[in-house]
Design a protein around this motif. Structure first.
Motif, mmCIF file in Angstrom:
data_model
loop_
_atom_site.group_PDB
_atom_site.id
_atom_site.type_symbol
_atom_site.label_atom_id
_atom_site.label_comp_id
_atom_site.label_asym_id
_atom_site.label_seq_id
_atom_site.Cartn_x
_atom_site.Cartn_y
_atom_site.Cartn_z
ATOM 1 N N GLY A 1 -8.829 13.466 0.892
ATOM 2 C CA GLY A 1 -8.880 12.075 1.309
ATOM 3 C C GLY A 1 -9.098 11.236 0.062
ATOM 4 N N GLN A 2 -8.454 10.085 -0.002
ATOM 5 C CA GLN A 2 -8.607 9.212 -1.167
ATOM 6 C C GLN A 2 -8.544 7.767 -0.717
ATOM 7 O OE1 GLN A 2 -6.015 10.243 -4.441
ATOM 8 N NE2 GLN A 2 -7.334 9.169 -5.892
ATOM 9 N N THR A 3 -9.390 6.942 -1.318
ATOM 10 C CA THR A 3 -9.428 5.525 -1.017
ATOM 11 C C THR A 3 -9.232 4.748 -2.309
ATOM 12 O OG1 THR A 3 -10.953 5.877 0.823
ATOM 13 C CG2 THR A 3 -10.811 3.646 -0.053
ATOM 14 N N PHE A 4 -8.334 3.776 -2.274
ATOM 15 C CA PHE A 4 -8.099 2.876 -3.398
ATOM 16 C C PHE A 4 -8.436 1.460 -2.964
ATOM 17 C CE2 PHE A 4 -4.695 6.101 -4.077
ATOM 18 C CZ PHE A 4 -5.082 6.570 -5.315
ATOM 19 N N SER B 1 0.820 -1.206 0.000
ATOM 20 C CA SER B 1 0.000 0.000 0.000
ATOM 21 C C SER B 1 0.855 1.258 0.000
ATOM 22 C CB SER B 1 -0.934 0.001 1.214
ATOM 23 O OG SER B 1 -1.644 1.209 1.293
ATOM 24 N N LYS B 2 1.835 1.310 0.859
ATOM 25 C CA LYS B 2 2.693 2.495 0.938
ATOM 26 C C LYS B 2 3.489 2.699 -0.354
ATOM 27 C CE LYS B 2 3.016 2.269 5.932
ATOM 28 N NZ LYS B 2 2.541 3.474 6.506
ATOM 29 N N ILE C 1 -6.344 -5.117 -1.622
ATOM 30 C CA ILE C 1 -5.873 -4.234 -0.550
ATOM 31 C C ILE C 1 -6.696 -2.955 -0.596
ATOM 32 C CG2 ILE C 1 -3.927 -2.941 0.406
ATOM 33 C CD1 ILE C 1 -2.063 -4.915 -1.053
ATOM 34 N N LEU C 2 -7.230 -2.567 0.550
ATOM 35 C CA LEU C 2 -7.949 -1.310 0.688
ATOM 36 C C LEU C 2 -6.989 -0.286 1.279
ATOM 37 C CD1 LEU C 2 -10.813 -0.115 0.344
ATOM 38 C CD2 LEU C 2 -11.180 -0.635 2.760
ATOM 39 N N CYS C 3 -6.806 0.848 0.586
ATOM 40 C CA CYS C 3 -5.878 1.897 1.018
ATOM 41 C C CYS C 3 -6.661 3.181 1.261
ATOM 42 C CB CYS C 3 -4.836 2.187 -0.060
ATOM 43 S SG CYS C 3 -3.988 0.770 -0.720
#
Length: 143
Positions: free
Chosen positions: A118-121, A28-29, A98-100
């Motif tokens: 804010g952002q979600t992937f 994720s990072k 993977i939820l980021c």
């Protein structure tokens, strides 16, 4: 009286989810660093991270498929942007995904007042062993 109802995930189910991708935090990072570096330098190159089944929600608008997503991202009304990531949280999802969740600041066109975002992937693995963005949700945070 307040009743709290929380679904419980058994430790065995959590172990299976985590085992599907034991390195979800590191992935994720690294993904976030790569995504924002490409976004800030050459947005058109982001197309390799989306597929036809991908979806972007940008503020109140939704875009389905790589072409529609890239049209939106490459026609945003600024000349330069710099993402400054504050947090990058992640969780494994079923299917090896993977939820980021990312928070940070955007410096647009060299402005002195960064915008909060804010952002979600939701990342999913590809058969070739890399990752693509299945879901992408972006929101500016106004105070």
């Amino acid at each position: 009286t307040r009743v709290s109802v929380r679904p419980r995930i058994s430790s065995s189910r959590l172990s299976v989810m985590a085992a599907a991708n034991a390195n979800f935090l590191e992935i994720s990072k690294a993904f976030c660093q790569h995504y924002y570096n490409v976004f800030d330098t050459d947005r058109a190159k982001l197309q390799t991270l989306y597929q036809d089944g991908s979806m972007l929600t940008f503020e109140d608008a939704q875009f389905m498929g790589m072409q529609a997503i890239m049209t939106k991202l490459t026609t945003l009304q600024f000349a330069t942007v710099q993402h400054q990531v504050t947090t990058c949280d992640a969780q494994p999802t079923p299917g090896g995904g993977i939820l980021c969740f990312i928070t940070g600041k955007l410096v647009v066109d060299g402005g002195a007042n960064p915008l909060m975002f804010g952002q979600t992937f939701h990342l999913m693995p590809t058969p070739q062993g890399s990752w693509y963005i299945h879901n992408d949700l972006f929101r500016l945070n106004y105070t």
